[in-house]
Design an enzyme around this catalytic site. Structure first.
Site, PDB file in Angstrom:
ATOM      1  N   TYR A 102       0.859  -1.190   0.000  1.00 14.96           N
ATOM      2  CA  TYR A 102       0.000   0.000   0.000  1.00 14.96           C
ATOM      3  C   TYR A 102       0.890   1.233   0.000  1.00 14.96           C
ATOM      4  O   TYR A 102       1.927   1.244  -0.637  1.00 14.96           O
ATOM      5  CB  TYR A 102      -0.985  -0.052   1.179  1.00 14.96           C
ATOM      6  N   LYS A 173      -6.118  -1.907  -0.639  1.00 14.31           N
ATOM      7  CA  LYS A 173      -6.975  -1.673   0.521  1.00 14.31           C
ATOM      8  C   LYS A 173      -7.572  -2.985   1.022  1.00 14.31           C
ATOM      9  O   LYS A 173      -7.592  -3.271   2.227  1.00 14.31           O
ATOM     10  CB  LYS A 173      -8.097  -0.709   0.138  1.00 14.31           C
TER      11      LYS A 173
END
Length: 564
Positions: A102, A173
């Site tokens: 991420y 996510k």
């Protein structure tokens, strides 16, 4: 280990097709009997390995990668081949690998999406296919989807319009929903709404894989999003839908339109706000102060900053302030200076956060003059400074020293992503405050050495909040995400802070503890949902059992052959 994890899984697939299913593939860990039963003999090397041995090999291969983007691509290739192995590897090296899967690395992966594309994951719903959205959703190989993360890619991190490259954000996510919140990858689905792009670099790139068209906007855009939402409700009526990286002109209106229609939230607005409020509450607890005693200055007054501000105001009201008193403690600064009620260019969601110009007479300046950040710091005398501007260096030495001159231990939160856009680095902030500031950042930073002290830096990462919200919603079968549930999440996070529980350390828990933190947040969120009538009431024992039952751990189950 739950009883479900101990039971064998009945699988109707066999042969090469089984090896091509990342949710079911075990690679070299298929047992001898499974290789016979599922026609896998000869398709795998002879040696049968444990998941621990597979993880060790994968980590050694990971360490051969030269750049963070290479590491991201490597991890994604494992995810697309064997999800259980991917999440075991992530579980064992979470602090090291979270910045790779991420932020900040995912930003570069989004920019290079069409160049590094390997295989399909998630759903790409393009505007030209708007009449076939129901058919597209039926194409999803997962039937029991419980969480959807959707983006239109217009505001990817601080990088702007990335077209379909924004798919990297929902994928990343949802990886964190699983790695941090224990939600089975079988329940997750990333979606990108391809409404075109206004990024000329993409439109002129022969390798760009999205719809090569300027962005659809206005009524056409709203109609398209509504077609998607209604189709989602028909396909998975109980799903939790997370809006991600929509531009501020659409983010708040979409949330307001749909928050009472289905179980949804916007992580950029509400998740960011919840983790920020949790950080503020932890800092206040550590200093023996109340949140309602703080004065907060924001740099950046977009939907994320305003969302944080509104939740801080709500938290101050819970401590006894009335709304007007709370709003007088919040100062929003954007490119035009302090937001004041005499400005003609305020957005709808900014009006309630604008200070009354008449109340600022002692600050100097004429009606209509801009009040810059330094002037706001000098006059408002904030105890908290939050950056959500996406502009490197806005927290200058002069600004931070002025802040410190009237507050011995200010909380400074440069939250902009990626690292290249942070308002100031922790090293700078601590140098300019003689090591006394409390610091929480949006991007990961190493501990800072100030004199003989080594100071850990809290990453004010939404991953502390949204996985626990997702787990709590699923376990309680909540039908909405409310402001009360978000506030419950923020309070639960604050109560896990080392600086609160131990009297020292970072403002937020270590990432290595995030799975247990997510469970605590899930309990708080689920109880609040029950209290508000958004979920059926159960005993604490039943609720805790539901959370444990829904908490997935990456381990292999025994397989038994069955037919369709």
């Amino acid at each position: 280990m739950t009883e479900t994890a101990k039971r064998p899984l009945y699988v109707p697939h066999a042969g090469p097709s089984l090896l091509e299913m990342p949710l079911l593939n075990k690679g070299s860990a298929f047992s001898t009997q499974e290789r016979i039963d599922f026609n896998l003999q000869g398709l795998l090397p002879h040696n049968i390995e444990t998941i621990e041995e597979q993880t060790e090999r994968a980590y050694s291969q990971y360490n051969l990668c030269n750049t963070d983007l290479d590491r991201h691509i490597f991890l994604r290739s494992i995810q697309d081949n064997n999800e259980t192995l991917f999440f075991r590897l992530l579980e064992e090296h979470l602090e090291e690998m979270m910045p790779i899967i991420y932020t900040p690395t995912v930003g570069q992966a989004c920019q290079e999406f069409s160049k590094i594309y390997r295989t399909h994951r998630g759903l790409f719903i393009s505007y030209p296919d708007r009449e076939r959205i129901d058919d597209i959703l039926r194409s999803a190989t997962k039937n029991n989807v419980k969480i959807v993360v959707v983006t239109d890619s217009e505001r990817i991190l601080g990088l702007g319009d990335q077209g379909i490259g924004g798919m990297g954000i929902p994928i990343g996510k949802l990886s964190l929903y699983t790695a941090c919140g224990g939600i089975s990858p079988a329940y997750t689905l990333p979606v990108v709404l391809d409404v075109g792009t206004n990024n000329p670099d993409l439109l002129n790139d022969p390798m760009y894989m999205g719809w090569r068209h300027e962005r659809v906007s206005g009524a056409q855009y709203e109609e398209f999003v509504d077609l998607f939402i209604q189709a989602i409700k028909r396909r998975w009526p109980n799903v939790l839908l997370q809006f991600e990286d929509f531009a501020q002109t659409n983010a708040m209106p979409l949330l307001e339109r749909y928050k009472d229609e289905l179980c949804c939230f916007n992580d950029d607005i509400q998740g960011t706000a919840a983790v920020a409020v949790g950080t503020l509450l932890a800092a206040c607890k550590a200093k023996g102060e109340k949140l309602s005693e703080q004065t907060v200055t924001f740099v950046g007054a977009g939907s994320a900053g305003c969302g944080i501000a509104e939740q801080i105001i709500a938290a101050m009201q819970l401590e006894g302030l009335d709304e007007a008193q709370a709003r007088r403690r919040i100062f929003m600064v954007d490119r035009w200076g302090l937001l004041t009620d005499d400005m003609s260019n305020l957005l709808d969601f900014q009006h309630r956060l604008a200070q009354k110009r008449a109340d600022l007479g002692a600050w100097g300046g004429q009606q209509g003059d801009d009040l810059a950040l330094l002037e706001v710091i000098r006059n408002a005398r904030p105890t908290v400074l939050i950056g959500v501007s996406g502009q490197r260096g806005l927290f200058s030495e002069e600004v931070i020293r002025e802040l410190h001159s009237h507050c011995k231990q200010p909380l400074v939160m440069p939250l902009s992503n990626p690292t290249s856009r942070v308002e100031a680095t922790p090293q700078e902030i601590l140098n300019w405050t003689d090591g006394q500031a409390l610091v929480a950042t949006g991007s990961p930073f190493q501990p800072v050495q100030v004199g003989d002290k080594r100071i850990p830096i809290a990453q004010c990462n939404n991953a502390y909040i949204f996985p626990g919200i997702g787990l709590g919603v699923i376990a309680a079968r909540a039908n909405r995400v409310t402001e009360g549930m978000l506030m419950a999440a923020a309070n639960a996070l604050a109560n896990c802070s080392p600086i609160v529980t131990q009297g020292e350390g970072a403002v937020l828990p270590a990432l290595g503890d995030i799975r247990e933190v997510s469970k605590r947040i899930a309990v708080a969120v689920a109880k609040q949902a029950q209290a508000e009538g958004k979920a059926l009431h159960t005993s604490d024992e039943v609720l805790n059992d539901a959370i444990e039952a829904n908490f997935w751990f990456p381990r292999y189950r025994a397989y038994r052959r069955t037919s369709f």
